[in-house]
Design an enzyme around this catalytic site. Structure first.
Site, PDB file in Angstrom:
ATOM      1  N   THR A   3       0.848  -1.179   0.000  1.00 44.27           N
ATOM      2  CA  THR A   3       0.000   0.000   0.000  1.00 44.27           C
ATOM      3  C   THR A   3       0.889   1.236   0.000  1.00 44.27           C
ATOM      4  OG1 THR A   3      -1.822   1.128   1.174  1.00 44.27           O
ATOM      5  CG2 THR A   3      -0.182   0.005   2.527  1.00 44.27           C
ATOM      6  N   CYS A   4       0.302   2.392  -0.299  1.00 46.14           N
ATOM      7  CA  CYS A   4       1.055   3.650  -0.288  1.00 46.14           C
ATOM      8  C   CYS A   4       0.058   4.788  -0.181  1.00 46.14           C
ATOM      9  CB  CYS A   4       1.937   3.769  -1.540  1.00 46.14           C
ATOM     10  SG  CYS A   4       1.036   3.700  -3.104  1.00 46.14           S
ATOM     11  N   GLY A   5       0.235   5.866  -0.943  1.00 53.69           N
ATOM     12  CA  GLY A   5      -0.731   6.944  -0.916  1.00 53.69           C
ATOM     13  C   GLY A   5      -1.909   6.708  -1.832  1.00 53.69           C
TER      14      GLY A   5
END
Length: 281
Positions: free
Chosen positions: A237-239
Protein backbone atom coordinates in the site's frame (compact mmCIF):
# COMPACT_ATOMS: atom_id res chain seq x y z
CA UNK A 1 11.26 -15.37 -33.55
CA UNK A 2 9.25 -12.99 -31.37
CA UNK A 3 11.08 -11.26 -28.56
CA UNK A 4 10.46 -12.58 -25.06
CA UNK A 5 11.52 -11.37 -21.63
CA UNK A 6 11.64 -13.40 -18.44
CA UNK A 7 12.66 -10.79 -15.84
CA UNK A 8 10.72 -7.78 -14.52
CA UNK A 9 13.63 -5.40 -15.17
CA UNK A 10 15.73 -4.74 -18.26
CA UNK A 11 18.80 -2.54 -18.64
CA UNK A 12 19.13 0.38 -21.03
CA UNK A 13 21.78 -1.64 -22.89
CA UNK A 14 19.24 -4.42 -23.44
CA UNK A 15 16.64 -1.97 -24.72
CA UNK A 16 19.08 -0.25 -27.06
CA UNK A 17 20.04 -3.63 -28.51
CA UNK A 18 16.40 -4.55 -29.16
CA UNK A 19 14.97 -1.11 -29.99
CA UNK A 20 14.12 -2.11 -33.58
CA UNK A 21 12.57 -5.51 -32.81
CA UNK A 22 9.21 -5.77 -34.51
CA UNK A 23 7.08 -6.78 -31.52
CA UNK A 24 8.69 -4.35 -29.07
CA UNK A 25 6.41 -1.73 -27.49
CA UNK A 26 8.04 1.04 -25.44
CA UNK A 27 5.72 2.96 -23.12
CA UNK A 28 6.54 6.30 -21.54
CA UNK A 29 4.56 6.08 -18.28
CA UNK A 30 5.69 9.36 -16.75
CA UNK A 31 3.53 11.18 -14.22
CA UNK A 32 4.60 13.92 -11.80
CA UNK A 33 5.18 12.99 -8.16
CA UNK A 34 2.25 13.87 -5.95
CA UNK A 35 4.66 15.81 -3.71
CA UNK A 36 6.13 17.88 -6.57
CA UNK A 37 5.04 21.30 -7.77
CA UNK A 38 3.79 20.98 -11.34
CA UNK A 39 6.15 22.28 -14.00
CA UNK A 40 6.09 22.35 -17.78
CA UNK A 41 9.07 20.92 -19.64
CA UNK A 42 9.05 22.35 -23.15
CA UNK A 43 12.10 20.28 -24.06
CA UNK A 44 10.46 16.92 -23.35
CA UNK A 45 12.28 14.05 -25.02
CA UNK A 46 11.39 10.38 -25.30
CA UNK A 47 12.98 7.12 -26.31
CA UNK A 48 12.77 6.27 -30.00
CA UNK A 49 9.46 4.61 -30.86
CA UNK A 50 7.90 5.24 -27.45
CA UNK A 51 4.15 5.55 -27.05
CA UNK A 52 2.68 7.72 -24.34
CA UNK A 53 0.84 5.62 -21.75
CA UNK A 54 -1.53 8.13 -20.15
CA UNK A 55 -1.74 6.67 -16.67
CA UNK A 56 -3.79 9.53 -15.24
CA UNK A 57 -6.42 10.24 -17.92
CA UNK A 58 -6.72 7.13 -20.08
CA UNK A 59 -5.70 4.20 -17.89
CA UNK A 60 -7.32 5.29 -14.61
CA UNK A 61 -11.05 5.28 -13.95
CA UNK A 62 -12.19 8.87 -14.52
CA UNK A 63 -15.49 8.22 -12.74
CA UNK A 64 -13.84 6.99 -9.55
CA UNK A 65 -13.68 9.18 -6.46
CA UNK A 66 -10.11 8.06 -5.73
CA UNK A 67 -6.98 8.89 -7.75
CA UNK A 68 -5.34 6.29 -10.03
CA UNK A 69 -8.17 3.76 -9.69
CA UNK A 70 -7.48 0.81 -11.96
CA UNK A 71 -9.79 0.25 -14.92
CA UNK A 72 -12.10 -2.72 -15.23
CA UNK A 73 -10.68 -5.61 -17.23
CA UNK A 74 -13.02 -4.89 -20.15
CA UNK A 75 -12.09 -1.21 -20.42
CA UNK A 76 -8.37 -1.88 -19.93
CA UNK A 77 -8.45 -4.43 -22.74
CA UNK A 78 -10.09 -1.95 -25.11
CA UNK A 79 -7.72 0.89 -24.20
CA UNK A 80 -4.66 -1.35 -24.61
CA UNK A 81 -5.91 -2.46 -28.03
CA UNK A 82 -6.40 1.17 -29.03
CA UNK A 83 -2.78 1.78 -28.09
CA UNK A 84 -1.79 -0.93 -30.57
CA UNK A 85 -0.75 -3.58 -28.04
CA UNK A 86 -0.93 -7.20 -29.14
CA UNK A 87 -0.82 -10.49 -27.30
CA UNK A 88 2.66 -11.12 -28.73
CA UNK A 89 3.98 -7.66 -27.83
CA UNK A 90 6.90 -7.29 -25.46
CA UNK A 91 6.36 -4.15 -23.41
CA UNK A 92 9.05 -2.02 -21.80
CA UNK A 93 7.79 0.65 -19.38
CA UNK A 94 9.84 3.64 -18.35
CA UNK A 95 9.43 7.07 -16.79
CA UNK A 96 11.37 10.32 -16.58
CA UNK A 97 12.17 9.93 -12.87
CA UNK A 98 14.16 6.67 -13.05
CA UNK A 99 11.78 4.27 -11.33
CA UNK A 100 8.56 5.90 -10.16
CA UNK A 101 5.35 5.46 -12.17
CA UNK A 102 6.53 2.78 -14.63
CA UNK A 103 6.14 -0.01 -12.02
CA UNK A 104 2.45 0.94 -11.64
CA UNK A 105 1.94 0.23 -15.35
CA UNK A 106 3.95 -3.00 -15.06
CA UNK A 107 1.69 -4.06 -12.16
CA UNK A 108 -1.49 -3.17 -14.08
CA UNK A 109 -0.48 -5.48 -16.91
CA UNK A 110 0.34 -8.20 -14.34
CA UNK A 111 -3.17 -7.73 -12.97
CA UNK A 112 -4.53 -8.17 -16.47
CA UNK A 113 -2.59 -11.41 -16.90
CA UNK A 114 0.08 -10.12 -19.28
CA UNK A 115 3.61 -11.27 -18.43
CA UNK A 116 5.81 -10.26 -21.37
CA UNK A 117 6.55 -6.89 -19.81
CA UNK A 118 9.40 -5.27 -17.89
CA UNK A 119 10.43 -1.93 -16.41
CA UNK A 120 13.46 -0.09 -17.76
CA UNK A 121 15.89 0.08 -14.84
CA UNK A 122 16.81 3.71 -14.30
CA UNK A 123 14.32 4.94 -16.87
CA UNK A 124 15.02 7.93 -19.08
CA UNK A 125 17.79 9.34 -16.81
CA UNK A 126 19.80 6.13 -17.23
CA UNK A 127 19.08 6.10 -20.98
CA UNK A 128 20.37 9.67 -21.24
CA UNK A 129 23.39 8.92 -19.05
CA UNK A 130 24.46 6.35 -21.65
CA UNK A 131 23.97 8.85 -24.47
CA UNK A 132 21.38 6.71 -26.20
CA UNK A 133 19.26 8.60 -28.73
CA UNK A 134 16.04 10.40 -27.92
CA UNK A 135 13.41 11.99 -30.14
CA UNK A 136 11.09 14.95 -29.72
CA UNK A 137 7.77 13.22 -30.41
CA UNK A 138 5.94 10.08 -29.39
CA UNK A 139 5.08 7.41 -31.93
CA UNK A 140 1.44 6.85 -32.81
CA UNK A 141 0.07 3.37 -33.42
CA UNK A 142 -2.30 3.33 -36.38
CA UNK A 143 -3.37 -0.31 -36.13
CA UNK A 144 -5.60 -1.66 -33.37
CA UNK A 145 -3.98 -4.41 -31.33
CA UNK A 146 -5.43 -7.80 -30.37
CA UNK A 147 -4.51 -7.63 -26.66
CA UNK A 148 -6.77 -9.77 -24.46
CA UNK A 149 -7.10 -9.74 -20.68
CA UNK A 150 -6.69 -12.73 -18.38
CA UNK A 151 -7.65 -10.98 -15.16
CA UNK A 152 -5.82 -12.04 -11.97
CA UNK A 153 -8.00 -10.86 -9.06
CA UNK A 154 -5.51 -12.06 -6.44
CA UNK A 155 -3.20 -9.18 -7.47
CA UNK A 156 -5.74 -6.55 -6.38
CA UNK A 157 -7.00 -5.83 -2.85
CA UNK A 158 -9.84 -3.63 -1.65
CA UNK A 159 -10.43 -2.10 1.78
CA UNK A 160 -12.40 -5.08 3.10
CA UNK A 161 -9.58 -7.47 2.21
CA UNK A 162 -6.96 -5.23 3.83
CA UNK A 163 -9.08 -4.85 6.97
CA UNK A 164 -9.26 -8.64 7.22
CA UNK A 165 -5.52 -8.96 6.62
CA UNK A 166 -4.80 -6.70 9.63
CA UNK A 167 -5.50 -9.57 12.00
CA UNK A 168 -4.32 -12.41 9.78
CA UNK A 169 -1.06 -13.93 11.04
CA UNK A 170 -0.12 -15.18 7.56
CA UNK A 171 -0.58 -11.84 5.81
CA UNK A 172 1.60 -8.75 5.97
CA UNK A 173 0.70 -5.21 4.92
CA UNK A 174 3.69 -3.13 3.77
CA UNK A 175 3.38 0.63 3.37
CA UNK A 176 5.64 2.36 0.83
CA UNK A 177 5.14 5.93 2.07
CA UNK A 178 7.82 7.87 3.92
CA UNK A 179 8.47 7.06 7.58
CA UNK A 180 7.13 10.47 8.64
CA UNK A 181 3.81 10.01 6.86
CA UNK A 182 3.58 6.43 8.13
CA UNK A 183 4.13 7.52 11.74
CA UNK A 184 1.79 10.47 11.39
CA UNK A 185 4.48 13.03 12.22
CA UNK A 186 4.30 14.69 8.78
CA UNK A 187 1.21 15.75 6.83
CA UNK A 188 -0.12 13.96 3.78
CA UNK A 189 0.31 15.65 0.37
CA UNK A 190 -3.48 15.57 0.15
CA UNK A 191 -4.36 18.01 2.95
CA UNK A 192 -7.81 16.54 3.55
CA UNK A 193 -6.26 13.27 4.74
CA UNK A 194 -4.89 12.42 8.16
CA UNK A 195 -1.45 10.87 8.19
CA UNK A 196 -0.70 7.67 10.10
CA UNK A 197 -0.97 4.04 9.07
CA UNK A 198 -3.09 0.91 8.93
CA UNK A 199 -2.89 -1.08 12.19
CA UNK A 200 -0.34 -3.93 12.10
CA UNK A 201 1.18 -2.66 8.86
CA UNK A 202 4.91 -2.11 8.52
CA UNK A 203 6.85 0.57 6.73
CA UNK A 204 9.31 0.08 3.87
CA UNK A 205 9.58 3.47 2.13
CA UNK A 206 9.85 2.88 -1.60
CA UNK A 207 13.17 4.76 -1.71
CA UNK A 208 14.67 1.92 0.38
CA UNK A 209 14.60 -0.40 -2.64
CA UNK A 210 16.18 2.16 -4.98
CA UNK A 211 19.71 3.44 -5.41
CA UNK A 212 20.62 6.28 -7.77
CA UNK A 213 17.19 6.00 -9.43
CA UNK A 214 17.72 2.30 -10.19
CA UNK A 215 16.56 -0.83 -8.40
CA UNK A 216 18.96 -2.08 -5.75
CA UNK A 217 20.86 -5.30 -6.33
CA UNK A 218 19.28 -8.70 -5.82
CA UNK A 219 21.30 -9.23 -2.62
CA UNK A 220 20.27 -5.87 -1.16
CA UNK A 221 16.62 -6.51 -1.97
CA UNK A 222 16.86 -9.97 -0.44
CA UNK A 223 18.03 -8.45 2.85
CA UNK A 224 14.93 -6.23 2.86
CA UNK A 225 12.37 -8.91 2.00
CA UNK A 226 13.81 -12.12 3.47
CA UNK A 227 11.84 -11.72 6.71
CA UNK A 228 8.58 -12.08 4.74
CA UNK A 229 9.43 -15.30 2.91
CA UNK A 230 7.01 -17.39 5.03
CA UNK A 231 4.03 -15.06 4.61
CA UNK A 232 1.12 -16.44 2.62
CA UNK A 233 0.29 -12.99 1.31
CA UNK A 234 2.03 -9.62 1.02
CA UNK A 235 -0.15 -6.57 0.42
CA UNK A 236 1.57 -3.37 -0.68
CA UNK A 237 0.00 0.00 0.00
CA UNK A 238 1.06 3.65 -0.29
CA UNK A 239 -0.73 6.94 -0.92
CA UNK A 240 -2.69 6.07 -4.05
CA UNK A 241 -1.23 2.85 -5.48
CA UNK A 242 1.78 4.27 -7.35
CA UNK A 243 4.77 3.65 -5.08
CA UNK A 244 3.23 0.44 -3.69
CA UNK A 245 3.85 -0.91 -7.18
CA UNK A 246 7.58 -0.12 -6.82
CA UNK A 247 7.71 -2.50 -3.85
CA UNK A 248 5.72 -5.07 -5.85
CA UNK A 249 8.33 -4.80 -8.61
CA UNK A 250 11.16 -5.23 -6.11
CA UNK A 251 9.48 -8.37 -4.77
CA UNK A 252 9.13 -9.67 -8.32
CA UNK A 253 12.87 -9.26 -8.86
CA UNK A 254 13.23 -11.75 -6.00
CA UNK A 255 10.60 -13.99 -7.64
CA UNK A 256 8.20 -13.51 -4.73
CA UNK A 257 4.82 -14.51 -6.15
CA UNK A 258 2.25 -13.95 -3.41
CA UNK A 259 1.92 -10.18 -3.67
CA UNK A 260 -0.95 -7.77 -4.20
CA UNK A 261 -1.53 -4.01 -4.28
CA UNK A 262 -4.19 -2.18 -2.28
CA UNK A 263 -5.50 -0.03 -5.10
CA UNK A 264 -7.17 2.66 -2.99
CA UNK A 265 -4.25 2.67 -0.54
CA UNK A 266 -4.02 5.34 2.16
CA UNK A 267 -6.27 7.77 0.27
CA UNK A 268 -9.16 5.34 0.52
CA UNK A 269 -8.36 4.14 4.04
CA UNK A 270 -7.92 7.59 5.61
CA UNK A 271 -10.92 9.14 3.87
CA UNK A 272 -13.30 6.43 5.12
CA UNK A 273 -13.74 7.93 8.58
CA UNK A 274 -14.69 4.62 10.21
CA UNK A 275 -11.42 2.72 9.92
CA UNK A 276 -8.70 2.56 12.59
CA UNK A 277 -5.60 4.71 12.14
CA UNK A 278 -2.36 4.43 14.12
CA UNK A 279 -0.29 7.56 14.71
CA UNK A 280 2.94 8.13 16.62
CA UNK A 281 2.14 9.79 19.95
Amino acid sequence: MSLKITKPLVTVDWLYKHINDTNLVVLDCTIPKVTDVATTDNAKKCIKGALFFDLKKTFSDQNATLPNTVLTAEVFERKAQELGINNNSVIICYDDLGIYSAPRVWWMFQLMGFKNIAVLDGGLPEWNANNYPTVANYSIKSDKGNFTVDFKPNKLKNTAAVYKAMSNDTSVIIDARSEERFLGTAPEPRPELSSGHIPNSINIPFKFVLESRKMKSFDDLFKIFTKFENENEIIFTCGSGITASILALAAAVLEIKNTAVYDGSWTEWASNGNLPIVKEV
